[in-house]
Design a protein around this motif. Structure first.
Motif, PDB file in Angstrom:
ATOM      1  N   SER A   1       0.845  -1.194   0.000  1.00  0.00           N
ATOM      2  CA  SER A   1       0.000   0.000   0.000  1.00  0.00           C
ATOM      3  C   SER A   1       0.879   1.242   0.000  1.00  0.00           C
ATOM      4  O   SER A   1       2.076   1.175   0.255  1.00  0.00           O
ATOM      5  CB  SER A   1      -0.926   0.017   1.214  1.00  0.00           C
ATOM      6  N   TYR A   2       0.244   2.362  -0.269  1.00  0.00           N
ATOM      7  CA  TYR A   2       0.912   3.652  -0.223  1.00  0.00           C
ATOM      8  C   TYR A   2      -0.128   4.682   0.184  1.00  0.00           C
ATOM      9  O   TYR A   2      -1.302   4.573  -0.158  1.00  0.00           O
ATOM     10  CB  TYR A   2       1.582   3.996  -1.560  1.00  0.00           C
ATOM     11  N   GLN A   3       0.305   5.652   0.970  1.00  0.00           N
ATOM     12  CA  GLN A   3      -0.629   6.649   1.481  1.00  0.00           C
ATOM     13  C   GLN A   3       0.081   7.971   1.670  1.00  0.00           C
ATOM     14  O   GLN A   3       1.239   8.019   2.083  1.00  0.00           O
ATOM     15  CB  GLN A   3      -1.226   6.205   2.811  1.00  0.00           C
ATOM     16  N   SER A   4      -0.623   9.038   1.395  1.00  0.00           N
ATOM     17  CA  SER A   4      -0.134  10.391   1.610  1.00  0.00           C
ATOM     18  C   SER A   4      -0.655  10.898   2.952  1.00  0.00           C
ATOM     19  O   SER A   4      -1.677  10.435   3.443  1.00  0.00           O
ATOM     20  CB  SER A   4      -0.658  11.302   0.495  1.00  0.00           C
ATOM     21  N   GLN A   5       0.042  11.877   3.497  1.00  0.00           N
ATOM     22  CA  GLN A   5      -0.468  12.496   4.726  1.00  0.00           C
ATOM     23  C   GLN A   5      -1.694  13.349   4.437  1.00  0.00           C
ATOM     24  O   GLN A   5      -2.434  13.698   5.344  1.00  0.00           O
ATOM     25  CB  GLN A   5       0.619  13.330   5.396  1.00  0.00           C
ATOM     26  N   TYR A   6      -1.933  13.682   3.167  1.00  0.00           N
ATOM     27  CA  TYR A   6      -3.081  14.509   2.802  1.00  0.00           C
ATOM     28  C   TYR A   6      -4.128  13.667   2.079  1.00  0.00           C
ATOM     29  O   TYR A   6      -3.806  12.929   1.148  1.00  0.00           O
ATOM     30  CB  TYR A   6      -2.658  15.672   1.895  1.00  0.00           C
ATOM     31  N   THR A   7      -5.370  13.772   2.534  1.00  0.00           N
ATOM     32  CA  THR A   7      -6.475  13.063   1.890  1.00  0.00           C
ATOM     33  C   THR A   7      -7.669  14.003   1.728  1.00  0.00           C
ATOM     34  O   THR A   7      -7.780  15.015   2.415  1.00  0.00           O
ATOM     35  CB  THR A   7      -6.937  11.837   2.712  1.00  0.00           C
ATOM     36  N   LEU A   8      -8.568  13.611   0.842  1.00  0.00           N
ATOM     37  CA  LEU A   8      -9.771  14.413   0.609  1.00  0.00           C
ATOM     38  C   LEU A   8     -10.830  14.064   1.650  1.00  0.00           C
ATOM     39  O   LEU A   8     -11.151  12.890   1.830  1.00  0.00           O
ATOM     40  CB  LEU A   8     -10.308  14.144  -0.793  1.00  0.00           C
ATOM     41  N   PRO A   9     -11.409  15.079   2.330  1.00  0.00           N
ATOM     42  CA  PRO A   9     -12.421  14.818   3.352  1.00  0.00           C
ATOM     43  C   PRO A   9     -13.806  14.556   2.769  1.00  0.00           C
ATOM     44  O   PRO A   9     -14.717  14.157   3.468  1.00  0.00           O
ATOM     45  CB  PRO A   9     -12.424  16.102   4.183  1.00  0.00           C
ATOM     46  N   ALA A  10     -13.970  14.797   1.477  1.00  0.00           N
ATOM     47  CA  ALA A  10     -15.254  14.575   0.795  1.00  0.00           C
ATOM     48  C   ALA A  10     -14.935  14.308  -0.680  1.00  0.00           C
ATOM     49  O   ALA A  10     -13.790  14.449  -1.101  1.00  0.00           O
ATOM     50  CB  ALA A  10     -16.146  15.816   0.929  1.00  0.00           C
ATOM     51  N   ASP A  11     -15.948  13.938  -1.451  1.00  0.00           N
ATOM     52  CA  ASP A  11     -15.747  13.789  -2.891  1.00  0.00           C
ATOM     53  C   ASP A  11     -15.429  15.158  -3.492  1.00  0.00           C
ATOM     54  O   ASP A  11     -16.059  16.155  -3.132  1.00  0.00           O
ATOM     55  CB  ASP A  11     -17.006  13.240  -3.560  1.00  0.00           C
ATOM     56  N   TYR A  12     -14.455  15.203  -4.394  1.00  0.00           N
ATOM     57  CA  TYR A  12     -14.090  16.438  -5.079  1.00  0.00           C
ATOM     58  C   TYR A  12     -14.096  16.190  -6.582  1.00  0.00           C
ATOM     59  O   TYR A  12     -13.702  15.126  -7.042  1.00  0.00           O
ATOM     60  CB  TYR A  12     -12.687  16.909  -4.688  1.00  0.00           C
ATOM     61  N   THR A  13     -14.525  17.200  -7.333  1.00  0.00           N
ATOM     62  CA  THR A  13     -14.513  17.133  -8.789  1.00  0.00           C
ATOM     63  C   THR A  13     -13.469  18.099  -9.306  1.00  0.00           C
ATOM     64  O   THR A  13     -13.457  19.277  -8.927  1.00  0.00           O
ATOM     65  CB  THR A  13     -15.890  17.498  -9.376  1.00  0.00           C
ATOM     66  N   ASP A  14     -12.600  17.608 -10.175  1.00  0.00           N
ATOM     67  CA  ASP A  14     -11.600  18.455 -10.813  1.00  0.00           C
ATOM     68  C   ASP A  14     -12.326  19.288 -11.864  1.00  0.00           C
ATOM     69  O   ASP A  14     -12.891  18.749 -12.814  1.00  0.00           O
ATOM     70  CB  ASP A  14     -10.522  17.583 -11.458  1.00  0.00           C
ATOM     71  N   THR A  15     -12.329  20.606 -11.691  1.00  0.00           N
ATOM     72  CA  THR A  15     -13.067  21.481 -12.598  1.00  0.00           C
ATOM     73  C   THR A  15     -12.457  21.499 -14.000  1.00  0.00           C
ATOM     74  O   THR A  15     -13.143  21.799 -14.964  1.00  0.00           O
ATOM     75  CB  THR A  15     -13.116  22.920 -12.050  1.00  0.00           C
ATOM     76  N   ARG A  16     -11.187  21.136 -14.103  1.00  0.00           N
ATOM     77  CA  ARG A  16     -10.522  21.130 -15.416  1.00  0.00           C
ATOM     78  C   ARG A  16     -10.919  19.912 -16.243  1.00  0.00           C
ATOM     79  O   ARG A  16     -11.172  20.027 -17.436  1.00  0.00           O
ATOM     80  CB  ARG A  16      -9.009  21.175 -15.220  1.00  0.00           C
ATOM     81  N   THR A  17     -11.001  18.731 -15.602  1.00  0.00           N
ATOM     82  CA  THR A  17     -11.245  17.492 -16.348  1.00  0.00           C
ATOM     83  C   THR A  17     -12.592  16.842 -16.037  1.00  0.00           C
ATOM     84  O   THR A  17     -13.021  15.956 -16.771  1.00  0.00           O
ATOM     85  CB  THR A  17     -10.155  16.451 -16.035  1.00  0.00           C
ATOM     86  N   GLY A  18     -13.233  17.249 -14.941  1.00  0.00           N
ATOM     87  CA  GLY A  18     -14.485  16.623 -14.528  1.00  0.00           C
ATOM     88  C   GLY A  18     -14.292  15.326 -13.766  1.00  0.00           C
ATOM     89  O   GLY A  18     -15.253  14.680 -13.367  1.00  0.00           O
ATOM     90  N   THR A  19     -13.033  14.926 -13.541  1.00  0.00           N
ATOM     91  CA  THR A  19     -12.748  13.701 -12.798  1.00  0.00           C
ATOM     92  C   THR A  19     -13.200  13.866 -11.352  1.00  0.00           C
ATOM     93  O   THR A  19     -12.923  14.883 -10.721  1.00  0.00           O
ATOM     94  CB  THR A  19     -11.238  13.384 -12.826  1.00  0.00           C
ATOM     95  N   VAL A  20     -13.914  12.857 -10.844  1.00  0.00           N
ATOM     96  CA  VAL A  20     -14.358  12.872  -9.449  1.00  0.00           C
ATOM     97  C   VAL A  20     -13.377  12.030  -8.631  1.00  0.00           C
ATOM     98  O   VAL A  20     -13.121  10.873  -8.952  1.00  0.00           O
ATOM     99  CB  VAL A  20     -15.787  12.309  -9.311  1.00  0.00           C
ATOM    100  N   TYR A  21     -12.833  12.633  -7.590  1.00  0.00           N
ATOM    101  CA  TYR A  21     -11.938  11.948  -6.663  1.00  0.00           C
ATOM    102  C   TYR A  21     -12.713  11.681  -5.389  1.00  0.00           C
ATOM    103  O   TYR A  21     -13.222  12.603  -4.760  1.00  0.00           O
ATOM    104  CB  TYR A  21     -10.704  12.802  -6.369  1.00  0.00           C
ATOM    105  N   PRO A  22     -12.871  10.414  -4.983  1.00  0.00           N
ATOM    106  CA  PRO A  22     -13.703  10.094  -3.819  1.00  0.00           C
ATOM    107  C   PRO A  22     -13.061  10.493  -2.496  1.00  0.00           C
ATOM    108  O   PRO A  22     -11.840  10.633  -2.393  1.00  0.00           O
ATOM    109  CB  PRO A  22     -13.862   8.576  -3.905  1.00  0.00           C
ATOM    110  N   LYS A  23     -13.911  10.659  -1.513  1.00  0.00           N
ATOM    111  CA  LYS A  23     -13.486  10.934  -0.144  1.00  0.00           C
ATOM    112  C   LYS A  23     -12.416   9.910   0.253  1.00  0.00           C
ATOM    113  O   LYS A  23     -12.525   8.730  -0.057  1.00  0.00           O
ATOM    114  CB  LYS A  23     -14.689  10.817   0.800  1.00  0.00           C
ATOM    115  N   GLY A  24     -11.369  10.402   0.920  1.00  0.00           N
ATOM    116  CA  GLY A  24     -10.303   9.527   1.392  1.00  0.00           C
ATOM    117  C   GLY A  24      -9.164   9.343   0.407  1.00  0.00           C
ATOM    118  O   GLY A  24      -8.166   8.702   0.728  1.00  0.00           O
ATOM    119  N   THR A  25      -9.287   9.902  -0.810  1.00  0.00           N
ATOM    120  CA  THR A  25      -8.219   9.791  -1.794  1.00  0.00           C
ATOM    121  C   THR A  25      -6.954  10.466  -1.277  1.00  0.00           C
ATOM    122  O   THR A  25      -6.988  11.609  -0.836  1.00  0.00           O
ATOM    123  CB  THR A  25      -8.638  10.440  -3.141  1.00  0.00           C
TER     124      THR A  25
END
Length: 163
Positions: free
Chosen positions: A17-41
């Motif tokens: 596994s691999y993990q960053s110290q920074y994660t998303l607290p909710a789902d986020y959408t990249d406004t440039r590409t429309g990609t949705v990154y789920p909570k916890g990414t």
């Protein structure tokens, strides 16, 4: 008479596994590409130093761990290696940490064994995705045995972050 300790060459090297110290607290959408990154990414914050942990397992011994970050879209890579580890056996599993500096590729890698709770996860409020980076690892025994490169399954988003 010289007594030489035999090296138990590294084998069955795995990236668990691999993990960053920074994660998303909710789902986020990249406004440039429309990609949705789920909570916890896990993400790499390009405007902050980011600690990344990689959890590995292996049989035999390793004397060095190398991490390669490769840009998903650019193919650009930067590789960093640990200091000599002294033919270390796996703690089943073992975690290594390295730091990605702001606006750069990785700058250093730590050699201490860590547990998952050593990486304090910090939620990110907003971010602008600039790209994505794969985290790949490789190990070497002191006899020169080198493992195949173990590639991450998904690339971590690289973004400017607001905490």
């Amino acid at each position: 008479m010289t007594v030489v300790d035999p090296v138990d060459p590294v084998r069955n090297f795995r990236l668990l596994s691999y993990q960053s110290q920074y994660t998303l607290p909710a789902d986020y959408t990249d406004t440039r590409t429309g990609t949705v990154y789920p909570k916890g990414t896990s993400i790499i914050c390009d405007n902050l130093s980011t600690r990344l942990g990689v959890t590995l397992d292996w049989d035999g011994t390793i004397n060095e761990v190398s991490a390669r970050l490769q840009g998903r879209d650019t193919g650009t890579t930067r590789t960093v290696s640990s200091n000599p580890l002294g033919d270390r056996y796996s703690a089943k599993p073992s975690t290594f940490e390295f730091v990605v500096g702001p606006n750069t590729a990785p700058l250093s890698i730590g050699q201490k064994g860590l547990s998952a709770q050593d990486i304090v996860v910090t939620p990110v409020r907003t971010f602008t995705v600039k790209g994505a980076t794969f985290v790949d690892v490789q190990a070497r025994s002191s006899d020169g045995t080198v493992t195949p490169l173990r590639q991450s399954v998904q690339a971590l988003p690289v973004a400017d972050c607001t905490l």
